[in-house]
Design an enzyme around this catalytic site. Structure first.
Site, PDB file in Angstrom:
ATOM      1  N   GLN A 153       5.262  10.222  20.537  1.00 46.32           N
ATOM      2  CA  GLN A 153       6.195   9.629  21.501  1.00 46.32           C
ATOM      3  C   GLN A 153       7.583   9.651  20.867  1.00 46.32           C
ATOM      4  O   GLN A 153       7.835   8.985  19.871  1.00 46.32           O
ATOM      5  CB  GLN A 153       5.799   8.175  21.810  1.00 46.32           C
ATOM      6  CG  GLN A 153       6.721   7.522  22.825  1.00 46.32           C
ATOM      7  CD  GLN A 153       6.641   5.991  22.774  1.00 46.32           C
ATOM      8  OE1 GLN A 153       6.155   5.406  21.812  1.00 46.32           O
ATOM      9  NE2 GLN A 153       7.136   5.344  23.816  1.00 46.32           N
ATOM     10  N   TYR A 155      -6.106   1.043 -29.018  1.00 43.00           N
ATOM     11  CA  TYR A 155      -6.060   1.994 -27.900  1.00 43.00           C
ATOM     12  C   TYR A 155      -7.166   3.032 -28.054  1.00 43.00           C
ATOM     13  O   TYR A 155      -7.255   3.713 -29.083  1.00 43.00           O
ATOM     14  CB  TYR A 155      -4.699   2.709 -27.829  1.00 43.00           C
ATOM     15  CG  TYR A 155      -4.715   3.820 -26.796  1.00 43.00           C
ATOM     16  CD1 TYR A 155      -4.885   3.512 -25.444  1.00 43.00           C
ATOM     17  CD2 TYR A 155      -4.609   5.165 -27.163  1.00 43.00           C
ATOM     18  CE1 TYR A 155      -4.947   4.521 -24.483  1.00 43.00           C
ATOM     19  CE2 TYR A 155      -4.660   6.173 -26.202  1.00 43.00           C
ATOM     20  CZ  TYR A 155      -4.831   5.848 -24.869  1.00 43.00           C
ATOM     21  OH  TYR A 155      -4.895   6.826 -23.919  1.00 43.00           O
ATOM     22  N   LYS A 182       6.160  -0.358  11.146  1.00 42.32           N
ATOM     23  CA  LYS A 182       5.323  -1.567  11.161  1.00 42.32           C
ATOM     24  C   LYS A 182       3.839  -1.330  10.907  1.00 42.32           C
ATOM     25  O   LYS A 182       3.235  -1.984  10.068  1.00 42.32           O
ATOM     26  CB  LYS A 182       5.511  -2.306  12.486  1.00 42.32           C
ATOM     27  CG  LYS A 182       4.605  -3.516  12.627  1.00 42.32           C
ATOM     28  CD  LYS A 182       5.038  -4.491  13.677  1.00 42.32           C
ATOM     29  CE  LYS A 182       4.919  -3.968  15.078  1.00 42.32           C
ATOM     30  NZ  LYS A 182       5.370  -4.961  16.062  1.00 42.32           N
ATOM     31  N   GLY A 239       6.082   2.433  17.410  1.00 37.59           N
ATOM     32  CA  GLY A 239       7.273   1.593  17.243  1.00 37.59           C
ATOM     33  C   GLY A 239       7.732   1.506  15.797  1.00 37.59           C
ATOM     34  O   GLY A 239       6.976   1.763  14.869  1.00 37.59           O
ATOM     35  N   TYR A 273      -2.901  12.584 -27.750  1.00 36.49           N
ATOM     36  CA  TYR A 273      -1.899  13.347 -26.995  1.00 36.49           C
ATOM     37  C   TYR A 273      -0.843  13.902 -27.951  1.00 36.49           C
ATOM     38  O   TYR A 273      -0.278  13.158 -28.757  1.00 36.49           O
ATOM     39  CB  TYR A 273      -1.261  12.396 -25.978  1.00 36.49           C
ATOM     40  CG  TYR A 273      -0.308  13.030 -24.990  1.00 36.49           C
ATOM     41  CD1 TYR A 273      -0.644  14.193 -24.310  1.00 36.49           C
ATOM     42  CD2 TYR A 273       0.925  12.433 -24.734  1.00 36.49           C
ATOM     43  CE1 TYR A 273       0.229  14.739 -23.397  1.00 36.49           C
ATOM     44  CE2 TYR A 273       1.800  12.987 -23.806  1.00 36.49           C
ATOM     45  CZ  TYR A 273       1.452  14.141 -23.148  1.00 36.49           C
ATOM     46  OH  TYR A 273       2.314  14.688 -22.234  1.00 36.49           O
ATOM     47  N   ASN A 314     -18.460  -0.045 -34.188  1.00 43.37           N
ATOM     48  CA  ASN A 314     -17.556  -1.180 -34.360  1.00 43.37           C
ATOM     49  C   ASN A 314     -16.168  -0.655 -34.723  1.00 43.37           C
ATOM     50  O   ASN A 314     -15.998   0.022 -35.725  1.00 43.37           O
ATOM     51  CB  ASN A 314     -18.080  -2.092 -35.480  1.00 43.37           C
ATOM     52  CG  ASN A 314     -17.352  -3.428 -35.473  1.00 43.37           C
ATOM     53  OD1 ASN A 314     -16.142  -3.478 -35.271  1.00 43.37           O
ATOM     54  ND2 ASN A 314     -18.083  -4.501 -35.693  1.00 43.37           N
ATOM     55  N   GLU A 347       7.827 -10.823  29.738  1.00 46.57           N
ATOM     56  CA  GLU A 347       8.192 -10.803  28.331  1.00 46.57           C
ATOM     57  C   GLU A 347       9.088 -11.990  28.006  1.00 46.57           C
ATOM     58  O   GLU A 347       9.823 -12.480  28.866  1.00 46.57           O
ATOM     59  CB  GLU A 347       8.908  -9.493  27.995  1.00 46.57           C
ATOM     60  CG  GLU A 347       8.007  -8.282  28.072  1.00 46.57           C
ATOM     61  CD  GLU A 347       6.728  -8.456  27.277  1.00 46.57           C
ATOM     62  OE1 GLU A 347       6.805  -8.649  26.063  1.00 46.57           O
ATOM     63  OE2 GLU A 347       5.638  -8.433  27.886  1.00 46.57           O
ATOM     64  N   SER A 353     -10.017  -1.463 -39.852  1.00 46.35           N
ATOM     65  CA  SER A 353      -8.802  -1.807 -39.116  1.00 46.35           C
ATOM     66  C   SER A 353      -7.659  -0.849 -39.434  1.00 46.35           C
ATOM     67  O   SER A 353      -7.580  -0.287 -40.526  1.00 46.35           O
ATOM     68  CB  SER A 353      -8.372  -3.235 -39.469  1.00 46.35           C
ATOM     69  OG  SER A 353      -9.355  -4.141 -39.016  1.00 46.35           O
ATOM     70  N   ARG A 366      11.672  -6.051  14.030  1.00 45.62           N
ATOM     71  CA  ARG A 366      11.686  -7.435  13.537  1.00 45.62           C
ATOM     72  C   ARG A 366      11.101  -7.579  12.132  1.00 45.62           C
ATOM     73  O   ARG A 366      11.177  -8.632  11.521  1.00 45.62           O
ATOM     74  CB  ARG A 366      10.911  -8.334  14.528  1.00 45.62           C
ATOM     75  CG  ARG A 366      11.641  -8.540  15.839  1.00 45.62           C
ATOM     76  CD  ARG A 366      10.700  -9.017  16.937  1.00 45.62           C
ATOM     77  NE  ARG A 366       9.891  -7.927  17.488  1.00 45.62           N
ATOM     78  CZ  ARG A 366       8.974  -8.084  18.436  1.00 45.62           C
ATOM     79  NH1 ARG A 366       8.725  -9.295  18.925  1.00 45.62           N
ATOM     80  NH2 ARG A 366       8.295  -7.044  18.894  1.00 45.62           N
TER      81      ARG A 366
HETATM   82  C1  UD1 Z   1       3.735  -6.627  23.451  1.00 47.48           C
HETATM   83  C2  UD1 Z   1       3.605  -6.990  24.926  1.00 47.48           C
HETATM   84  C3  UD1 Z   1       3.556  -8.510  25.038  1.00 47.48           C
HETATM   85  C4  UD1 Z   1       2.406  -9.059  24.224  1.00 47.48           C
HETATM   86  C5  UD1 Z   1       2.458  -8.571  22.783  1.00 47.48           C
HETATM   87  C6  UD1 Z   1       1.171  -8.932  22.076  1.00 47.48           C
HETATM   88  C7  UD1 Z   1       4.801  -5.265  26.198  1.00 47.48           C
HETATM   89  C8  UD1 Z   1       6.014  -4.933  26.951  1.00 47.48           C
HETATM   90  N1  UD1 Z   1       4.735  -6.478  25.654  1.00 47.48           N
HETATM   91  O1  UD1 Z   1       4.965  -7.150  22.988  1.00 47.48           O
HETATM   92  O2  UD1 Z   1       3.408  -8.890  26.389  1.00 47.48           O
HETATM   93  O3  UD1 Z   1       2.413 -10.471  24.261  1.00 47.48           O
HETATM   94  O4  UD1 Z   1       2.621  -7.149  22.718  1.00 47.48           O
HETATM   95  O5  UD1 Z   1       1.165  -8.557  20.737  1.00 47.48           O
HETATM   96  O6  UD1 Z   1       3.898  -4.462  26.121  1.00 47.48           O
HETATM   97  N2  UD1 Z   1       4.950   0.770  20.667  1.00 47.48           N
HETATM   98  C9  UD1 Z   1       4.954   2.140  20.843  1.00 47.48           C
HETATM   99  N3  UD1 Z   1       5.992   2.722  21.497  1.00 47.48           N
HETATM  100  C10 UD1 Z   1       7.035   1.997  21.997  1.00 47.48           C
HETATM  101  C11 UD1 Z   1       7.029   0.600  21.820  1.00 47.48           C
HETATM  102  C12 UD1 Z   1       5.963   0.007  21.158  1.00 47.48           C
HETATM  103  O7  UD1 Z   1       4.036   2.833  20.408  1.00 47.48           O
HETATM  104  O8  UD1 Z   1       7.941   2.605  22.579  1.00 47.48           O
HETATM  105  C13 UD1 Z   1       3.821   0.161  19.940  1.00 47.48           C
HETATM  106  C14 UD1 Z   1       4.248  -0.589  18.691  1.00 47.48           C
HETATM  107  O9  UD1 Z   1       4.222   0.268  17.561  1.00 47.48           O
HETATM  108  C15 UD1 Z   1       3.220  -1.708  18.590  1.00 47.48           C
HETATM  109  C16 UD1 Z   1       2.783  -1.924  20.032  1.00 47.48           C
HETATM  110  O10 UD1 Z   1       3.222  -0.806  20.773  1.00 47.48           O
HETATM  111  O11 UD1 Z   1       2.107  -1.313  17.815  1.00 47.48           O
HETATM  112  C17 UD1 Z   1       3.376  -3.201  20.628  1.00 47.48           C
HETATM  113  O12 UD1 Z   1       4.793  -3.117  20.552  1.00 47.48           O
HETATM  114  P1  UD1 Z   1       5.696  -4.357  20.174  1.00 47.48           P
HETATM  115  O13 UD1 Z   1       7.094  -3.925  20.161  1.00 47.48           O
HETATM  116  O14 UD1 Z   1       5.162  -5.061  19.007  1.00 47.48           O
HETATM  117  O15 UD1 Z   1       5.480  -5.263  21.482  1.00 47.48           O
HETATM  118  P2  UD1 Z   1       5.612  -6.821  21.567  1.00 47.48           P
HETATM  119  O16 UD1 Z   1       7.037  -7.163  21.660  1.00 47.48           O
HETATM  120  O17 UD1 Z   1       4.823  -7.467  20.489  1.00 47.48           O
HETATM  121 MG    MG Z   2       3.882  -6.751  18.824  1.00 45.99          MG
END
Ligand code: UD1
Ligand code: MG
Length: 497
Positions: A103, A397, A50, A39, A418, A408, A185, A436, A43
Site C-alpha cells: 500500500q 578465556y 510500528k 502504517g 586468534y 582442571n 474515530e 594458573s 504516535r
Molecule cells: C483503528 C480504528 C479504530 C480502532 C483502533 C483499534 C480505523 C479508522 N480506526 O484506529 O476505530 O479503535 O484501530 O486498535 O480503522 N494501517 C495501514 N495502512 C494505513 C493506515 C493504517 O496498513 O493507511 C495499519 C496500521 O499499520 C495498523 C492498523 O492499520 O497496524 C491500524 O492503524 P492505526 O493507525 O493504528 O489505527 P487506529 O488509529 O489505532
Molecule cells: Mg492502532
C-alpha cells in the site's frame, strides 16, 4: 496476482495439530485473513515502523501472523508499506499461504483493505481483518467473531470491548434499541460521544461480497482526511444485512499499540500471563514483576527463578535448576539441577545436568558444558566443549577449545586462539591439570593426564602424562632490594635538611 479460489485452502502449519475442535473450524471457511501493517506508527515517535517493534522477543507483526496462521484456514494477506522489506523478511520465515500486498501511499485502513480487492475477486466467504498492532489477540476470539457473522448472516461482525480509558479508540455508536449505528474515530467525536466507553478493537469479519461492493464507495471526509475502514459499519447498518458485535472474553487481549507506553503496558501483561502459566505448572518465580520470560521458553517444574532474570528465544531449562539474580539466557539448553549463579550472560549454549556456572560468567555461542562441570567467576567461553566434571574456575578465556573429562584449568589462563586472521583449536585431553596464568598458543594439544606448570606460555603440544614448563628462568639478586631502599631513604633525608 492470483485471485483467491472459492473453497478451503490448506495451510501447512504445526498449529493445525493443536485444533481441539476441527468441526468448529470447518464452519468458518471459506475464509481469507487480511493483516493491516502498512502504517508508520506516527504516535510511536520512533524511526522503526510500528508493527516491527519488539514484544516478548518478536515483532508485533509476528504475533498477529501467528494468530492468523493458527486459524488454520485460507490465505493470509499482509498489507505492507512502511518497512515493507522487513515485513517481507518476516513473512518469508513463516509457513502457510501468505502473501504481501503493498500500500503506497498509506491513506487509511479502508484504503489498505482496498489494496486486496483484486485478490478477493470471485471469492465468496468471510474476510477477517486484523491489525498488525494488536499482538495479544487469540485465534479462538477471531474464530468466534467469524462464527457470529456467519450465524447472523450479517455483513460485518466487529470485536468490541469496554475500556475504562477509551481514548484513542473508535467508539461504538448505538441506536436507542441497541443496534450498532456507526463507529466514530476519536478525532471525529462530539463532546457527548467522548463519554462512550464501548470501543472498536479493530478486528472484523466481513462478508466478502459486501466488502468488494461497498469498500470502493467510501470517502475521506473526516478529521484525518483518511479512508476509514470503519465507515463500512454505517453502510452495513443502513442496509438490511446489518452489523453484529462480539465482545472478547478477555478484552485485554485485543488492546492496540499506538505508543511506546502502550507497548510497555501490553508487554508487561503478556509477560505476566506467561509467568503465571509457568508458576501454575510448578516453576517457582520469586518476583514476577522483575522476571522476563518469553513465551518461546520452556521451564520444567521444581526450577527456581530469581529476580532480574531474562530468559529468551528457544531456551529450555530442565527440572530442579536454579537461576540466580541478574542472568540473561538466550537460545540455550539447560539440563536438570543446573545452577546458574548470579549475573551470567549465556547465549546459544548448552549446559548438561548438575553443572554450575558463574557468578559473572559469559558463555558465548557454541559452548557445550558437560555434566557436573564447574565454570567460575570472570570466565568467558566461546565455541568450546567442556567435558564431564571439568573445572574452569577463575578469570579465564577458553575459545575454540575441546576439553575432556576432569580437566582442571587454573586461574587466569588463556587459549590464544586468534592470530589476527584465523582461529585455531586447542585440545585438552582427559585429566589434564593446567597451572594458573598459562597461555596456550593454538593450534595445540595437551595430552591426556599431562600437567602444565603455572605461568607457562605453551607453543608446542604436550605429550600425555608429561610435565610442561615453559617460562623464563628466575634469578635472585641477594640484598638488592634492601640496598635500594637505603639509598632512597638517605637521599630524601638530605633534601629535607
Ligand atoms: C483503528 C480504528 C479504530 C480502532 C483502533 C483499534 C480505523 C479508522 N480506526 O484506529 O476505530 O479503535 O484501530 O486498535 O480503522 N494501517 C495501514 N495502512 C494505513 C493506515 C493504517 O496498513 O493507511 C495499519 C496500521 O499499520 C495498523 C492498523 O492499520 O497496524 C491500524 O492503524 P492505526 O493507525 O493504528 O489505527 P487506529 O488509529 O489505532
Ligand atoms: Mg492502532
Amino acid at each position: 496476482m492470483a485471485p483467491i479460489f472459492h473453497g478451503t485452502i490448506q495451510v501447512r502449519d504445526h498449529h493445525l495439530e493443536n485444533f481441539s475442535d476441527s468441526m468448529h473450524h470447518q464452519t468458518i471457511t471459506p475464509l481469507v485473513t487480511i493483516i493491516l501493517a502498512a502504517g508508520k506508527g506516527t504516535r510511536m515517535n520512533t524511526s522503526l515502523p510500528k508493527v516491527l517493534h519488539n514484544l516478548g522477543g518478536r515483532s508485533l507483526l509476528d504475533h498477529v501472523l501467528e494468530t492468523a496462521v493458527s486459524l488454520g484456514t485460507g490465505k493470509v494477506i499482509v498489507v505492507a508499506g512502511h518497512g515493507a522489506e522487513a515485513v517481507r523478511k518476516i513473512i518469508s520465515k513463516k509457513n502457510g499461504d501468505l502473501e504481501v500486498v503493498i500500500q503506497e501511499p498509506q491513506l487509511g485502513t479502508g484504503h489498505a483493505v482496498s489494496q486486496c480487492l483484486d485478490m478477493l475477486s470471485g471469492f465468496h466467504g468471510t474476510v477477517v481483518v486484523l491489525s498488525g498492532d494488536v499482538p495479544g489477540l487469540q485465534s479462538e476470539t477471531v474464530r468466534n467473531l467469524a462464527r457470529v457473522r456467519i450465524d447472523n448472516q450479517a455483513s460485518i461482525s466487529v470485536l468490541t470491548g469496554r475500556l475504562e480509558d477509551p481514548s484513542g479508540y473508535g467508539r461504538i455508536i448505538r441506536q436507542p434499541d441497541g443496534a450498532i449505528q456507526e463507529i466514530r474515530e476519536q478525532k471525529d467525536l462530539s463532546e457527548e460521544q467522548g463519554n462512550i466507553k464501548e470501543v472498536n478493537l479493530g478486528v472484523y469479519a466481513f462478508d466478502a461480497s459486501f466488502l468488494s461492493r461497498e469498500l470502493p464507495k467510501i470517502g475521506s471526509e473526516n478529521a484525518q482526511g483518511e479512508y476509514y475502514l470503519t465507515d463500512l459499519i454505517k453502510v452495513a447498518a443502513g442496509s438490511g444485512s446489518g452489523v453484529v458485535s462480539h465482545s472478547a472474553a478477555d478484552h485485554t487481549e485485543a488492546l492496540g499499540i499506538n505508543t511506546l507506553e502502550e507497548l510497555s503496558g501490553v508487554g508487561k501483561m503478556t509477560n505476566r500471563r506467561y509467568l503465571e502459566k509457568l508458576m501454575s505448572s510448578g516453576v517457582q518465580i520469586l518476583d514476577p514483576d522483575q522476571t522476563w520470560i518469553e513465551d518461546t521458553v520452556t521451564v520444567e517444574p521444581d526450577t527456581t527463578i530469581h529476580p532480574m532474570v531474562f530468559l529468551r528465544g528457544a531456551t529450555k531449562i530442565g527440572a530442579g535448576s536454579v537461576i540466580n539474580p541478574g542472568s540473561v539466557i538466550t537460545d540455550s539448553n539447560l539440563g536438570a539441577r543446573v545452577e546458574i549463579r548470579p549475573y551470567c550472560v549465556i547465549t546459544d549454549s548448552s549446559i548438561a545436568d548438575d553443572a554450575a556456572v558463574g557468578p559473572f560468567a559469559h558463555l558465548r555461542p557454541g559452548t557445550d558444558i558437560g555434566p557436573w562441570a564447574r565454570i567460575g567467576n570472570y570466565v568467558e567461553i566461546k565455541k568450546s566443549v567442556i567435558g564431564e566434571g571439568s573445572k574452569v574456575s577463575h578469570l579465564t578465556y577458553v575459545g575454540d577449545a575441546e576439553l575432556g573429562q576432569d580437566v582442571n584449568i587454573g586461574a587466569g589462563c588463556v587459549t590464544c586462539n586468534y592470530d589476527g586472521f584465523s582461529k585455531f583449536k586447542t585440545v585438552i585431553e582427559d585429566g589434564v591439570f593446567v597451572g594458573s596464568g598459562t597461555m596456550m598458543v593454538a593450534p595445540i594439544t595437551l595430552g591426556k593426564g599431562s600437567l602444565v606448570a603455572a605461568g607457562s606460555t605453551l607453543t608446542k603440544d604436550v605429550p600425555p602424562d608429561a610435565l610442561a614448563v615453559a617460562r623464563g628462568q628466575q634469578s635472585n639478586k641477594e640484598g638488592w632490594a634492601a640496598a635500594r631502599r637505603e639509598k632512597i631513604t638517605k637521599k630524601s633525608k638530605k633534601e629535607k635538611s
